[in-house]
Design a protein around this motif. Structure first.
Motif, mmCIF file in Angstrom:
data_model
loop_
_atom_site.group_PDB
_atom_site.id
_atom_site.type_symbol
_atom_site.label_atom_id
_atom_site.label_comp_id
_atom_site.label_asym_id
_atom_site.label_seq_id
_atom_site.Cartn_x
_atom_site.Cartn_y
_atom_site.Cartn_z
ATOM 1 N N ARG A 17 26.042 44.005 41.314
ATOM 2 C CA ARG A 17 26.128 45.300 41.306
ATOM 3 C C ARG A 17 24.657 46.047 41.234
ATOM 4 O O ARG A 17 23.512 45.438 40.636
ATOM 5 N N SER A 18 24.422 47.290 41.624
ATOM 6 C CA SER A 18 23.181 48.033 41.706
ATOM 7 C C SER A 18 22.740 48.372 40.204
ATOM 8 O O SER A 18 21.662 48.518 39.938
ATOM 9 N N ASP A 41 27.344 48.922 45.594
ATOM 10 C CA ASP A 41 27.199 50.184 44.824
ATOM 11 C C ASP A 41 28.349 50.331 43.616
ATOM 12 O O ASP A 41 29.200 49.140 43.472
ATOM 13 N N PHE A 42 28.687 51.305 42.945
ATOM 14 C CA PHE A 42 29.743 51.291 41.649
ATOM 15 C C PHE A 42 30.957 51.119 42.103
ATOM 16 O O PHE A 42 31.800 50.690 41.330
ATOM 17 N N GLY A 44 32.050 49.025 44.615
ATOM 18 C CA GLY A 44 32.089 47.806 45.071
ATOM 19 C C GLY A 44 31.743 47.542 46.619
ATOM 20 O O GLY A 44 31.970 46.584 47.104
#
Length: 165
Positions: A17-18, A41-42, A44
């Motif tokens: 994840r970022s 990104d948040f 997925g």
């Protein structure tokens, strides 16, 4: 001609994840001897594909990219502190500090030539396959090239034979 499309070559691949720290991303790459990693990104979805050269680029603050001679005038302790601070930052923060960061992605129906073109254009050893099902499905350059060499040695490259993964 070999019939090989992206979804046939795609496989599960480590993704982070970022909000993961750069040092955690680097540790996954080094421990797994991976050519890169996929950053999600948040929600997925793949946000970026990072190769080791791109990770090194993220370690380096902008002034040093613009003027490499700055590294020569700083004391070693200051240089170590700059690198340590970058390693502790979330990957998403580092990505957002760079100009538009495209990642290498191809549709599941992309041909082998399209995949090679995308990887070359993005200078990436990885391409995410964005319609190959759930999760970060990825094509690694070494897997793609191995399949091309296999087809060539079997005499099916240029012969119209299909290639299954």
């Amino acid at each position: 001609m070999i019939l090989m499309i992206a979804r046939d070559l795609a496989h599960d691949f480590p993704a982070m994840r970022s909000d993961a720290r750069l040092m955690d991303v680097l540790a996954v790459m080094v421990r797994g001897n991976l050519p890169g990693v996929v950053i999600l990104d948040f929600s997925g979805r793949p946000q970026a594909t990072l190769s080791l050269p791109k990770v090194l680029d993220l370690l380096l603050p902008w002034p040093f990219r613009e003027s490499p001679n700055l590294a020569k005038v700083l004391p070693e302790e200051t240089g170590d502190r700059i690198l340590t601070e970058a390693l502790h930052r979330p990957i998403g923060d580092l990505l957002s500090a760079l100009p538009a960061w495209e990642h290498c992605r191809v549709p599941g129906h992309a041909t082998n030539l399209e995949v090679v073109t995308a990887m070359t254009r993005q200078r990436s050893p990885l391409a995410t396959v964005f319609d190959a099902g759930a999760g970060p499905n990825v094509i690694c350059a070494n897997r793609l090239l191995a399949r091309l060499l296999q087809a060539l040695s079997e005499g099916s490259l240029g012969q119209g034979a299909g290639c299954r993964s």
